[in-house]
Design an enzyme around this catalytic site. Sequence first.
Site, PDB file in Angstrom:
ATOM      1  N   HIS A   1     -26.105  28.093 -32.545  1.00 29.28           N
ATOM      2  CA  HIS A   1     -25.207  29.097 -33.129  1.00 29.28           C
ATOM      3  C   HIS A   1     -25.966  30.400 -33.296  1.00 29.28           C
ATOM      4  CE1 HIS A   1     -22.226  26.064 -34.005  1.00 29.28           C
ATOM      5  NE2 HIS A   1     -23.206  25.305 -34.452  1.00 29.28           N
ATOM      6  N   LEU A   2     -25.266  31.487 -33.073  1.00 26.64           N
ATOM      7  CA  LEU A   2     -25.875  32.803 -33.309  1.00 26.64           C
ATOM      8  C   LEU A   2     -26.065  33.035 -34.802  1.00 26.64           C
ATOM      9  CD1 LEU A   2     -23.344  33.953 -30.833  1.00 26.64           C
ATOM     10  CD2 LEU A   2     -25.602  34.964 -30.552  1.00 26.64           C
ATOM     11  N   SER A   3     -25.020  32.743 -35.564  1.00 24.07           N
ATOM     12  CA  SER A   3     -25.063  32.995 -37.008  1.00 24.07           C
ATOM     13  C   SER A   3     -25.547  31.748 -37.743  1.00 24.07           C
ATOM     14  CB  SER A   3     -23.660  33.387 -37.508  1.00 24.07           C
ATOM     15  OG  SER A   3     -22.751  32.316 -37.340  1.00 24.07           O
TER      16      SER A   3
ATOM     17  N   HIS B   1     -16.314  23.097 -35.767  1.00 29.78           N
ATOM     18  CA  HIS B   1     -15.792  22.698 -37.067  1.00 29.78           C
ATOM     19  C   HIS B   1     -14.485  21.906 -36.974  1.00 29.78           C
ATOM     20  CE1 HIS B   1     -18.706  25.772 -37.911  1.00 29.78           C
ATOM     21  NE2 HIS B   1     -17.961  26.697 -37.349  1.00 29.78           N
TER      22      HIS B   1
ATOM     23  N   GLU C   1     -27.492  21.782 -30.219  1.00 31.74           N
ATOM     24  CA  GLU C   1     -26.398  22.618 -30.751  1.00 31.74           C
ATOM     25  C   GLU C   1     -26.977  23.974 -31.139  1.00 31.74           C
ATOM     26  OE1 GLU C   1     -24.434  20.857 -34.124  1.00 31.74           O
ATOM     27  OE2 GLU C   1     -23.338  22.688 -34.579  1.00 31.74           O
TER      28      GLU C   1
ATOM     29  N   TYR D   1     -22.535  38.730 -34.927  1.00 29.55           N
ATOM     30  CA  TYR D   1     -22.956  38.067 -33.699  1.00 29.55           C
ATOM     31  C   TYR D   1     -23.878  38.899 -32.807  1.00 29.55           C
ATOM     32  CZ  TYR D   1     -19.318  34.807 -35.083  1.00 29.55           C
ATOM     33  OH  TYR D   1     -18.554  33.897 -35.781  1.00 29.55           O
TER      34      TYR D   1
ATOM     35  N   ARG E   1     -22.313  30.999 -44.406  1.00 30.93           N
ATOM     36  CA  ARG E   1     -21.005  31.651 -44.256  1.00 30.93           C
ATOM     37  C   ARG E   1     -19.917  30.871 -45.001  1.00 30.93           C
ATOM     38  NH1 ARG E   1     -20.038  33.010 -38.196  1.00 30.93           N
ATOM     39  NH2 ARG E   1     -18.428  34.315 -39.185  1.00 30.93           N
TER      40      ARG E   1
ATOM     41  N   ASP F   1     -16.950  13.429 -29.201  1.00 28.33           N
ATOM     42  CA  ASP F   1     -16.861  12.141 -28.506  1.00 28.33           C
ATOM     43  C   ASP F   1     -17.341  12.252 -27.059  1.00 28.33           C
ATOM     44  OD1 ASP F   1     -15.917  10.927 -30.770  1.00 28.33           O
ATOM     45  OD2 ASP F   1     -13.845  10.700 -30.077  1.00 28.33           O
TER      46      ASP F   1
ATOM     47  N   ASN G   1     -22.982  25.876 -27.615  1.00 26.23           N
ATOM     48  CA  ASN G   1     -22.439  26.595 -28.768  1.00 26.23           C
ATOM     49  C   ASN G   1     -20.933  26.345 -28.740  1.00 26.23           C
ATOM     50  OD1 ASN G   1     -21.500  28.238 -30.744  1.00 26.23           O
ATOM     51  ND2 ASN G   1     -22.669  30.055 -30.128  1.00 26.23           N
TER      52      ASN G   1
ATOM     53  N   ALA H   1     -15.853  27.920 -32.599  1.00 24.57           N
ATOM     54  CA  ALA H   1     -14.945  27.393 -33.624  1.00 24.57           C
ATOM     55  C   ALA H   1     -14.720  25.884 -33.495  1.00 24.57           C
ATOM     56  CB  ALA H   1     -13.618  28.135 -33.569  1.00 24.57           C
TER      57      ALA H   1
ATOM     58  N   PRO I   1     -14.950  28.981 -27.459  1.00 28.16           N
ATOM     59  CA  PRO I   1     -13.975  30.073 -27.550  1.00 28.16           C
ATOM     60  C   PRO I   1     -14.509  31.346 -28.191  1.00 28.16           C
ATOM     61  CG  PRO I   1     -13.440  28.291 -29.082  1.00 28.16           C
ATOM     62  CD  PRO I   1     -14.514  27.776 -28.163  1.00 28.16           C
ATOM     63  N   ASN I   2     -14.079  32.447 -27.617  1.00 31.62           N
ATOM     64  CA  ASN I   2     -14.350  33.808 -28.092  1.00 31.62           C
ATOM     65  C   ASN I   2     -15.772  34.286 -27.835  1.00 31.62           C
ATOM     66  OD1 ASN I   2     -11.681  34.176 -29.255  1.00 31.62           O
ATOM     67  ND2 ASN I   2     -12.320  32.675 -30.778  1.00 31.62           N
TER      68      ASN I   2
ATOM     69  N   ARG J   1     -17.487  41.574 -30.254  1.00 25.59           N
ATOM     70  CA  ARG J   1     -16.867  40.766 -31.303  1.00 25.59           C
ATOM     71  C   ARG J   1     -17.743  40.767 -32.557  1.00 25.59           C
ATOM     72  NH1 ARG J   1     -17.247  34.229 -31.552  1.00 25.59           N
ATOM     73  NH2 ARG J   1     -15.883  33.975 -33.342  1.00 25.59           N
TER      74      ARG J   1
ATOM     75  N   ARG K   1     -17.232  26.562 -42.305  1.00 22.99           N
ATOM     76  CA  ARG K   1     -18.224  26.562 -41.217  1.00 22.99           C
ATOM     77  C   ARG K   1     -19.430  25.674 -41.536  1.00 22.99           C
ATOM     78  NH1 ARG K   1     -16.428  30.887 -37.928  1.00 22.99           N
ATOM     79  NH2 ARG K   1     -15.419  32.489 -39.186  1.00 22.99           N
TER      80      ARG K   1
HETATM   81  C1  DQA Z   1     -20.608  30.415 -33.975  1.00 23.82           C
HETATM   82  C2  DQA Z   1     -20.234  30.090 -35.443  1.00 23.82           C
HETATM   83  C3  DQA Z   1     -18.819  29.548 -35.530  1.00 23.82           C
HETATM   84  O1  DQA Z   1     -18.493  29.271 -36.896  1.00 23.82           O
HETATM   85  C4  DQA Z   1     -17.824  30.547 -35.003  1.00 23.82           C
HETATM   86  O2  DQA Z   1     -16.519  29.992 -34.998  1.00 23.82           O
HETATM   87  C5  DQA Z   1     -18.174  31.080 -33.656  1.00 23.82           C
HETATM   88  C6  DQA Z   1     -19.588  31.341 -33.337  1.00 23.82           C
HETATM   89  C7  DQA Z   1     -21.985  31.100 -33.879  1.00 23.82           C
HETATM   90  O3  DQA Z   1     -22.535  31.115 -32.785  1.00 23.82           O
HETATM   91  O4  DQA Z   1     -22.498  31.620 -34.867  1.00 23.82           O
HETATM   92  O5  DQA Z   1     -17.318  31.369 -32.837  1.00 23.82           O
HETATM   93  O6  DQA Z   1     -20.669  29.194 -33.264  1.00 23.82           O
END
Ligand code: DQA
Length: 146
Positions: free
Chosen positions: A101-103, A81, A99, A24, A108, A88, A75, A78, A11-12, A19, A112
Amino acid sequence: MGNKILVLNGPNLNLLGEREPDIYGTKSLHEIEREVSELAGKAGVQIEFFQSNHEGELVDKIQQARGVVSCIIINPAAFTHTSVAIRDALSAVKIPVIEVHLSNIYGREDFRHRSYIAGVARGQIAGFGAYSYILAFQAALHLLGK
Ligand code: DQA
């Protein structure tokens, strides 16, 4: 099963670029996908990208990867978490998972710091912005023996 890599985004992440660019980065998801796609072309592997804001759609996509996909880069955003369902599904299909993640989620907010996905992933890459996806792709090639 061949050499197909599936890249999933939660999501997002469709809003990447606009964003919270300080966290990000300024690249859009399409730009990131184009870069990874070019690398896949050069490496001679098939690649598919899928983004959804819906947990169930991500679960469906993971289930559909059975017997078709050799490695999943995800990725979960959200859902990282929160989602036992995505964890599963990844565990059920027995496809190696990376897995991404950008950040740096560990630098953080406390909420997270916990990933439901990490325990079923072969490894995790976090904190390098858009370049995290390039690193994840390299890791996928490594897992595929390329
Ligand atoms: C994220 C980190 C997550 O905590 C956050 O909810 C995101 C992006 C990242 O790529 O850094 O939406 O997965």
